[in-house]
Design a protein around this motif. Structure first.
Motif, mmCIF file in Angstrom:
data_model
loop_
_atom_site.group_PDB
_atom_site.id
_atom_site.type_symbol
_atom_site.label_atom_id
_atom_site.label_comp_id
_atom_site.label_asym_id
_atom_site.label_seq_id
_atom_site.Cartn_x
_atom_site.Cartn_y
_atom_site.Cartn_z
ATOM 1 N N ALA A 32 0.807 -1.219 0.000
ATOM 2 C CA ALA A 32 0.000 0.000 0.000
ATOM 3 C C ALA A 32 0.840 1.269 0.000
ATOM 4 O O ALA A 32 0.294 2.371 -0.123
ATOM 5 C CB ALA A 32 -0.920 -0.003 1.211
ATOM 6 N N ARG A 33 2.126 1.151 0.140
ATOM 7 C CA ARG A 33 3.005 2.319 0.283
ATOM 8 C C ARG A 33 2.780 3.396 -0.778
ATOM 9 O O ARG A 33 2.658 4.572 -0.441
ATOM 10 C CB ARG A 33 4.475 1.857 0.312
ATOM 11 N N PRO A 34 2.713 3.041 -2.082
ATOM 12 C CA PRO A 34 2.508 4.103 -3.084
ATOM 13 C C PRO A 34 1.186 4.863 -2.888
ATOM 14 O O PRO A 34 1.138 6.079 -3.035
ATOM 15 C CB PRO A 34 2.487 3.343 -4.419
ATOM 16 N N VAL A 35 0.138 4.152 -2.516
ATOM 17 C CA VAL A 35 -1.153 4.810 -2.288
ATOM 18 C C VAL A 35 -1.095 5.640 -1.013
ATOM 19 O O VAL A 35 -1.611 6.753 -0.953
ATOM 20 C CB VAL A 35 -2.291 3.759 -2.218
ATOM 21 N N LEU A 36 -0.430 5.103 -0.002
ATOM 22 C CA LEU A 36 -0.333 5.812 1.276
ATOM 23 C C LEU A 36 0.524 7.068 1.162
ATOM 24 O O LEU A 36 0.298 8.039 1.885
ATOM 25 C CB LEU A 36 0.213 4.886 2.361
ATOM 26 N N ASP A 37 1.493 7.051 0.269
ATOM 27 C CA ASP A 37 2.288 8.262 0.034
ATOM 28 C C ASP A 37 1.392 9.383 -0.490
ATOM 29 O O ASP A 37 1.562 10.546 -0.120
ATOM 30 C CB ASP A 37 3.429 7.983 -0.946
ATOM 31 N N GLN A 38 0.435 9.015 -1.329
ATOM 32 C CA GLN A 38 -0.520 10.005 -1.840
ATOM 33 C C GLN A 38 -1.456 10.464 -0.708
ATOM 34 O O GLN A 38 -1.811 11.631 -0.633
ATOM 35 C CB GLN A 38 -1.351 9.410 -2.984
ATOM 36 N N ALA A 39 -1.830 9.530 0.174
ATOM 37 C CA ALA A 39 -2.728 9.854 1.286
ATOM 38 C C ALA A 39 -2.059 10.802 2.275
ATOM 39 O O ALA A 39 -2.734 11.605 2.916
ATOM 40 C CB ALA A 39 -3.179 8.579 1.989
ATOM 41 N N ALA A 40 -0.751 10.699 2.406
ATOM 42 C CA ALA A 40 -0.028 11.574 3.337
ATOM 43 C C ALA A 40 -0.150 13.040 2.921
ATOM 44 O O ALA A 40 -0.106 13.935 3.761
ATOM 45 C CB ALA A 40 1.433 11.162 3.414
ATOM 46 N N PRO A 45 -1.902 10.198 8.733
ATOM 47 C CA PRO A 45 -0.638 9.856 9.398
ATOM 48 C C PRO A 45 0.283 9.053 8.478
ATOM 49 O O PRO A 45 -0.185 8.319 7.609
ATOM 50 C CB PRO A 45 -1.057 8.994 10.593
ATOM 51 N N ASP A 46 1.566 9.191 8.702
ATOM 52 C CA ASP A 46 2.547 8.472 7.880
ATOM 53 C C ASP A 46 2.944 7.161 8.569
ATOM 54 O O ASP A 46 4.122 6.886 8.774
ATOM 55 C CB ASP A 46 3.780 9.362 7.638
ATOM 56 N N ASP A 47 1.954 6.385 8.927
ATOM 57 C CA ASP A 47 2.170 5.078 9.546
ATOM 58 C C ASP A 47 1.377 4.063 8.728
ATOM 59 O O ASP A 47 0.174 3.878 8.950
ATOM 60 C CB ASP A 47 1.702 5.091 11.001
ATOM 61 N N GLU A 49 1.163 0.808 8.627
ATOM 62 C CA GLU A 49 0.480 -0.286 9.327
ATOM 63 C C GLU A 49 -0.768 0.220 10.044
ATOM 64 O O GLU A 49 -1.793 -0.456 10.075
ATOM 65 C CB GLU A 49 1.431 -0.992 10.293
ATOM 66 N N LEU A 50 -0.696 1.400 10.616
ATOM 67 C CA LEU A 50 -1.858 1.986 11.274
ATOM 68 C C LEU A 50 -2.992 2.210 10.273
ATOM 69 O O LEU A 50 -4.151 1.893 10.550
ATOM 70 C CB LEU A 50 -1.485 3.313 11.952
ATOM 71 N N LEU A 51 -2.648 2.732 9.101
ATOM 72 C CA LEU A 51 -3.670 2.995 8.085
ATOM 73 C C LEU A 51 -4.261 1.699 7.544
ATOM 74 O O LEU A 51 -5.469 1.630 7.286
ATOM 75 C CB LEU A 51 -3.087 3.853 6.967
ATOM 76 N N VAL A 52 -3.433 0.672 7.383
ATOM 77 C CA VAL A 52 -3.944 -0.624 6.937
ATOM 78 C C VAL A 52 -4.881 -1.199 7.996
ATOM 79 O O VAL A 52 -5.951 -1.725 7.678
ATOM 80 C CB VAL A 52 -2.781 -1.597 6.615
ATOM 81 N N ARG A 53 -4.498 -1.083 9.254
ATOM 82 C CA ARG A 53 -5.370 -1.575 10.333
ATOM 83 C C ARG A 53 -6.674 -0.766 10.395
ATOM 84 O O ARG A 53 -7.746 -1.328 10.613
ATOM 85 C CB ARG A 53 -4.646 -1.508 11.681
ATOM 86 N N ALA A 54 -6.576 0.527 10.230
ATOM 87 C CA ALA A 54 -7.787 1.363 10.239
ATOM 88 C C ALA A 54 -8.720 0.959 9.099
ATOM 89 O O ALA A 54 -9.947 0.876 9.276
ATOM 90 C CB ALA A 54 -7.418 2.839 10.123
ATOM 91 N N ASN A 55 -8.140 0.680 7.944
ATOM 92 C CA ASN A 55 -8.933 0.203 6.811
ATOM 93 C C ASN A 55 -9.572 -1.145 7.151
ATOM 94 O O ASN A 55 -10.731 -1.395 6.820
ATOM 95 C CB ASN A 55 -8.049 0.097 5.563
ATOM 96 N N GLY A 56 -8.814 -1.996 7.837
ATOM 97 C CA GLY A 56 -9.340 -3.291 8.269
ATOM 98 C C GLY A 56 -10.506 -3.141 9.234
ATOM 99 O O GLY A 56 -11.507 -3.857 9.146
ATOM 100 N N VAL A 57 -10.390 -2.202 10.163
ATOM 101 C CA VAL A 57 -11.482 -1.948 11.115
ATOM 102 C C VAL A 57 -12.727 -1.485 10.357
ATOM 103 O O VAL A 57 -13.846 -1.930 10.642
ATOM 104 C CB VAL A 57 -11.060 -0.903 12.172
#
Length: 177
Positions: A32-40, A45-47, A49-57
């Motif tokens: 997910a890093r390339p997508v998360l770089d855009q989300a930053a 937040p620039d974490d 694993e946190l964002l993946v877990r939040a998506n999981g929740v």
């Protein structure tokens, strides 16, 4: 009856996928890093694993709500919002050079696109009941009809009162003469 069966079927993938994101965020965070770089760029937040877990929740919660028929329109909207970044991060078939991997990723991308379509349909499904907008418009029209009727009846009552007053005045005049 169809909704009772279809909603849990649609939700199952999200509950299972969301649990996997909660249990094993590391591998998914890397993908997910390339997508998360855009989300930053939008202040997330620039974490990874946190964002993946939040998506999981969001997927587990939305999936459970959709499967049980609780606030299905909101649940479907949440799931659609969670599915978009998941699909972009996990199945970027356009970046693949190997034709076989590209074809597999494309199938998975299109599968998620189909799920997104189902979620959008579920998000606008009013379960056979009129939508909130329709009910609000109907209430507004009803209030306007009531106001028109009230004005018309008040006009008739005033006219009848004037007629009655003239009649009483004429009767009093006749009694005096």
């Amino acid at each position: 009856m169809v909704r009772r069966v279809a909603r849990p079927m649609l939700a199952a993938m999200f509950v299972v996928g969301g649990l996997d994101q909660l249990k094993h965020p590391g591998a998914k965070a890397k993908a997910a890093r390339p997508v998360l770089d855009q989300a930053a760029k939008v202040g997330l937040p620039d974490d990874p694993e946190l964002l993946v877990r939040a998506n999981g929740v969001a997927m587990v919660g939305g999936g459970a709500l959709l499967a049980t028929g609780r606030v299905p329109r909101i649940a479907s909207t949440v799931l659609a919002g969670a599915l978009v970044p998941t699909t972009l991060a996990a199945h970027p078939f356009w970046n693949e050079s190997d034709p076989q991997v590209r074809a597999q990723q494309k199938v998975q991308f299109l599968k998620n696109l189909g799920l997104l379509g189902g979620l959008l349909l579920a998000a606008v499904d009013t379960d056979g009941k009129p939508s909130l907008a329709y009910r609000a418009r109907l209430a507004g029209e009803s209030a306007q009809r009531t106001a028109r009727t009230t004005r018309r009846e008040a006009k008739h009552a005033a006219k009848a009162a004037r007629r009655e007053a003239r009649l009483k005045a004429a009767q009093a005049q006749n009694a005096l003469t």
